[in-house]
Design a protein around this motif. Structure first.
Motif, PDB file in Angstrom:
ATOM      1  N   LEU A 156      -1.590 -19.283  -4.606  1.00  0.00           N
ATOM      2  CA  LEU A 156      -1.557 -17.853  -4.803  1.00  0.00           C
ATOM      3  C   LEU A 156      -1.034 -16.956  -3.784  1.00  0.00           C
ATOM      4  O   LEU A 156      -0.986 -15.974  -3.789  1.00  0.00           O
ATOM      5  CB  LEU A 156      -2.976 -17.178  -4.955  1.00  0.00           C
ATOM      6  N   SER A 157       0.065 -17.571  -2.853  1.00  0.00           N
ATOM      7  CA  SER A 157       0.509 -17.303  -1.973  1.00  0.00           C
ATOM      8  C   SER A 157       1.488 -15.963  -2.374  1.00  0.00           C
ATOM      9  O   SER A 157       1.534 -14.842  -1.719  1.00  0.00           O
ATOM     10  CB  SER A 157       1.330 -18.126  -0.986  1.00  0.00           C
ATOM     11  N   ARG A 158       2.338 -16.069  -3.477  1.00  0.00           N
ATOM     12  CA  ARG A 158       2.815 -15.153  -4.046  1.00  0.00           C
ATOM     13  C   ARG A 158       2.330 -14.065  -4.615  1.00  0.00           C
ATOM     14  O   ARG A 158       2.777 -12.858  -4.364  1.00  0.00           O
ATOM     15  CB  ARG A 158       3.876 -15.799  -5.105  1.00  0.00           C
ATOM     16  N   LEU A 159       1.136 -14.242  -5.160  1.00  0.00           N
ATOM     17  CA  LEU A 159       0.243 -13.139  -5.630  1.00  0.00           C
ATOM     18  C   LEU A 159      -0.101 -12.268  -4.486  1.00  0.00           C
ATOM     19  O   LEU A 159       0.035 -11.119  -4.448  1.00  0.00           O
ATOM     20  CB  LEU A 159      -0.974 -13.693  -6.202  1.00  0.00           C
ATOM     21  N   ASP A 160      -0.749 -12.866  -3.332  1.00  0.00           N
ATOM     22  CA  ASP A 160      -0.695 -12.314  -1.994  1.00  0.00           C
ATOM     23  C   ASP A 160       0.036 -11.594  -1.507  1.00  0.00           C
ATOM     24  O   ASP A 160       0.100 -10.197  -1.180  1.00  0.00           O
ATOM     25  CB  ASP A 160      -1.315 -13.268  -0.904  1.00  0.00           C
ATOM     26  N   GLU A 161       1.516 -12.096  -1.515  1.00  0.00           N
ATOM     27  CA  GLU A 161       2.629 -11.200  -1.118  1.00  0.00           C
ATOM     28  C   GLU A 161       3.029  -9.993  -1.837  1.00  0.00           C
ATOM     29  O   GLU A 161       3.120  -8.996  -1.556  1.00  0.00           O
ATOM     30  CB  GLU A 161       3.750 -12.186  -0.963  1.00  0.00           C
ATOM     31  N   ALA A 162       2.833 -10.109  -3.177  1.00  0.00           N
ATOM     32  CA  ALA A 162       3.152  -9.075  -4.320  1.00  0.00           C
ATOM     33  C   ALA A 162       1.991  -7.815  -4.135  1.00  0.00           C
ATOM     34  O   ALA A 162       2.421  -6.775  -4.101  1.00  0.00           O
ATOM     35  CB  ALA A 162       3.041  -9.601  -5.594  1.00  0.00           C
ATOM     36  N   THR A 163       0.891  -8.186  -3.865  1.00  0.00           N
ATOM     37  CA  THR A 163      -0.353  -7.617  -3.719  1.00  0.00           C
ATOM     38  C   THR A 163      -0.195  -6.483  -2.586  1.00  0.00           C
ATOM     39  O   THR A 163      -0.116  -5.500  -2.125  1.00  0.00           O
ATOM     40  CB  THR A 163      -1.746  -8.007  -3.807  1.00  0.00           C
ATOM     41  N   ALA A 164       0.514  -7.271  -1.174  1.00  0.00           N
ATOM     42  CA  ALA A 164       0.388  -6.534  -0.064  1.00  0.00           C
ATOM     43  C   ALA A 164       1.774  -5.615  -0.136  1.00  0.00           C
ATOM     44  O   ALA A 164       1.529  -4.590   0.275  1.00  0.00           O
ATOM     45  CB  ALA A 164       0.974  -7.678   1.328  1.00  0.00           C
ATOM     46  N   ALA A 165       2.779  -6.196  -0.683  1.00  0.00           N
ATOM     47  CA  ALA A 165       4.088  -5.288  -1.062  1.00  0.00           C
ATOM     48  C   ALA A 165       3.623  -3.876  -2.000  1.00  0.00           C
ATOM     49  O   ALA A 165       4.055  -2.934  -1.542  1.00  0.00           O
ATOM     50  CB  ALA A 165       5.010  -6.152  -1.993  1.00  0.00           C
ATOM     51  N   HIS A 166       2.670  -4.181  -2.780  1.00  0.00           N
ATOM     52  CA  HIS A 166       2.382  -3.028  -3.575  1.00  0.00           C
ATOM     53  C   HIS A 166       1.491  -1.975  -2.831  1.00  0.00           C
ATOM     54  O   HIS A 166       1.871  -0.869  -2.878  1.00  0.00           O
ATOM     55  CB  HIS A 166       1.283  -3.702  -4.707  1.00  0.00           C
ATOM     56  N   GLU A 167       0.520  -2.544  -1.863  1.00  0.00           N
ATOM     57  CA  GLU A 167      -0.151  -1.794  -1.109  1.00  0.00           C
ATOM     58  C   GLU A 167       0.782  -0.954  -0.098  1.00  0.00           C
ATOM     59  O   GLU A 167       0.501   0.161   0.202  1.00  0.00           O
ATOM     60  CB  GLU A 167      -1.504  -2.369  -0.625  1.00  0.00           C
ATOM     61  N   ALA A 168       1.507  -1.748   0.604  1.00  0.00           N
ATOM     62  CA  ALA A 168       2.573  -0.973   1.247  1.00  0.00           C
ATOM     63  C   ALA A 168       3.314   0.044   0.609  1.00  0.00           C
ATOM     64  O   ALA A 168       3.755   1.086   1.461  1.00  0.00           O
ATOM     65  CB  ALA A 168       3.374  -2.162   1.661  1.00  0.00           C
ATOM     66  N   THR A 169       3.740  -0.150  -0.548  1.00  0.00           N
ATOM     67  CA  THR A 169       4.359   0.846  -1.199  1.00  0.00           C
ATOM     68  C   THR A 169       3.545   2.245  -1.461  1.00  0.00           C
ATOM     69  O   THR A 169       4.134   3.091  -1.277  1.00  0.00           O
ATOM     70  CB  THR A 169       4.996   0.239  -2.453  1.00  0.00           C
ATOM     71  N   VAL A 170       2.298   1.862  -1.802  1.00  0.00           N
ATOM     72  CA  VAL A 170       1.260   2.933  -1.851  1.00  0.00           C
ATOM     73  C   VAL A 170       1.330   3.730  -0.718  1.00  0.00           C
ATOM     74  O   VAL A 170       1.211   5.058  -0.774  1.00  0.00           O
ATOM     75  CB  VAL A 170       0.165   2.437  -2.563  1.00  0.00           C
ATOM     76  N   GLY A 171       0.937   2.936   0.437  1.00  0.00           N
ATOM     77  CA  GLY A 171       0.814   3.615   1.756  1.00  0.00           C
ATOM     78  C   GLY A 171       2.215   4.531   1.966  1.00  0.00           C
ATOM     79  O   GLY A 171       1.937   5.839   2.613  1.00  0.00           O
ATOM     80  N   ALA A 172       3.327   3.882   1.751  1.00  0.00           N
ATOM     81  CA  ALA A 172       4.374   4.594   2.240  1.00  0.00           C
ATOM     82  C   ALA A 172       4.368   5.985   1.345  1.00  0.00           C
ATOM     83  O   ALA A 172       4.982   7.187   1.913  1.00  0.00           O
ATOM     84  CB  ALA A 172       5.516   3.866   2.004  1.00  0.00           C
TER      85      ALA A 172
END
Length: 279
Positions: A156-172
């Motif tokens: 699930l490493s790709r899912l983790d990366e996608a989730t982190a990218a999603h939250e980084a975008t929300v934060g930005a």
């Protein structure tokens, strides 16, 4: 403040002193009170096994296996006590299983009224409002983490990366809006679960955020367009006086320029990090 009327919405579990009337259906699975208490404690709540004057939130679960102390009204003792506290002027919030599930996801939940039916029984029911709301409380980032290798049979490493990218975008996005003096909000209780919302004048913007990491770009964008147009349609039906403006926010600029023209053709604003042009 605890004990004060919540204006119909419970925004978070953190800081609540919580107890449960029985098992709770959480995301489609029945969970015992011990499990629910552990989940609530992870969100910053203080669980109690019995009702007391410290309790600020009651989760109305399954009462089928409990002895009902007020047979005429089919109440558990916890709900009887919560109603008594309300009558004495100390507001105790009550949510159902759907509300508790929403709070676990960091979403707001409607506080239920304790109302007498024609049969003489009193049940928790959703409070009636003249028109549904769109925006809830301030939007906060969720914690993301990585799973240790070998924990699961599926990588699930790709899912983790996608989730982190999603939250980084929300934060930005939150920071971008904050620099303009605009507060990003969650959805209101009962509203579709869009990723972020904000208001400018009479316009209410609702956004779906899509990461493009670890997934096919065209699939993600198509999914995002469908989701946010659906949310906007629902909100225009339940909030006819609100000027709803749908926005699709991407992690980065899409490789195909056609998406901007497509978005314009359906009345959708398309933007991406880090500039968030147009918002």
């Amino acid at each position: 403040m605890p004990g004060q009327p919540c204006r119909g919405t419970v925004h978070r579990l953190k800081g609540q002193t919580i107890c449960f009337t029985g098992r709770v259906l959480v995301d489609g699975e029945w969970r015992f009170r011990t499990h629910c208490a552990e989940r609530a404690e992870q969100q910053g709540a203080t669980p109690k096994t019995d009702f007391s004057r410290k309790v600020t939130l009651v989760v109305y679960g399954d009462l089928a296996s409990k002895v009902v102390t007020d047979d005429r009204r089919a109440y558990s003792s916890t709900l009887v006590d919560a109603e008594a506290e309300r009558r004495r002027g100390r507001h105790v919030c009550v949510v159902d299983a759907d509300g508790f599930s929403a709070l676990l996801r960091g979403r707001p939940a409607p506080c239920l009224e304790l109302r007498r039916a024609r049969t003489g029984r009193v049940r928790p029911v959703a409070a009636a409002t003249p028109e549904a709301s769109v925006l809830g409380g301030p939007l906060r980032l969720r914690r993301t983490g990585r799973r240790a290798p070998g924990d699961l049979t599926v990588d699930l490493s790709r899912l983790d990366e996608a989730t982190a990218a999603h939250e980084a975008t929300v934060g930005a996005l939150i920071e971008h809006l904050s620099r303009q003096g605009v507060e990003a909000c969650t959805n209101a209780a009962g509203a579709p679960e869009f990723d972020a919302g904000w208001s400018l004048g009479e316009d209410i913007f609702v956004a779906e955020v899509k990461s493009l990491t670890g997934a096919r770009e065209d699939q993600q964008i198509r999914l995002g367009i469908g989701q946010i147009l659906d949310y906007a349609h629902q909100l225009r039906s339940t909030c006819p006086s609100a000027a709803i403006r749908p926005v699709l926010v991407l992690e980065k600029r899409p490789s195909a320029v056609r998406w901007t023209a497509l978005a314009d053709s359906v009345g959708l604003r398309l933007t991406w990090a880090p500039e968030f042009a147009g918002i």
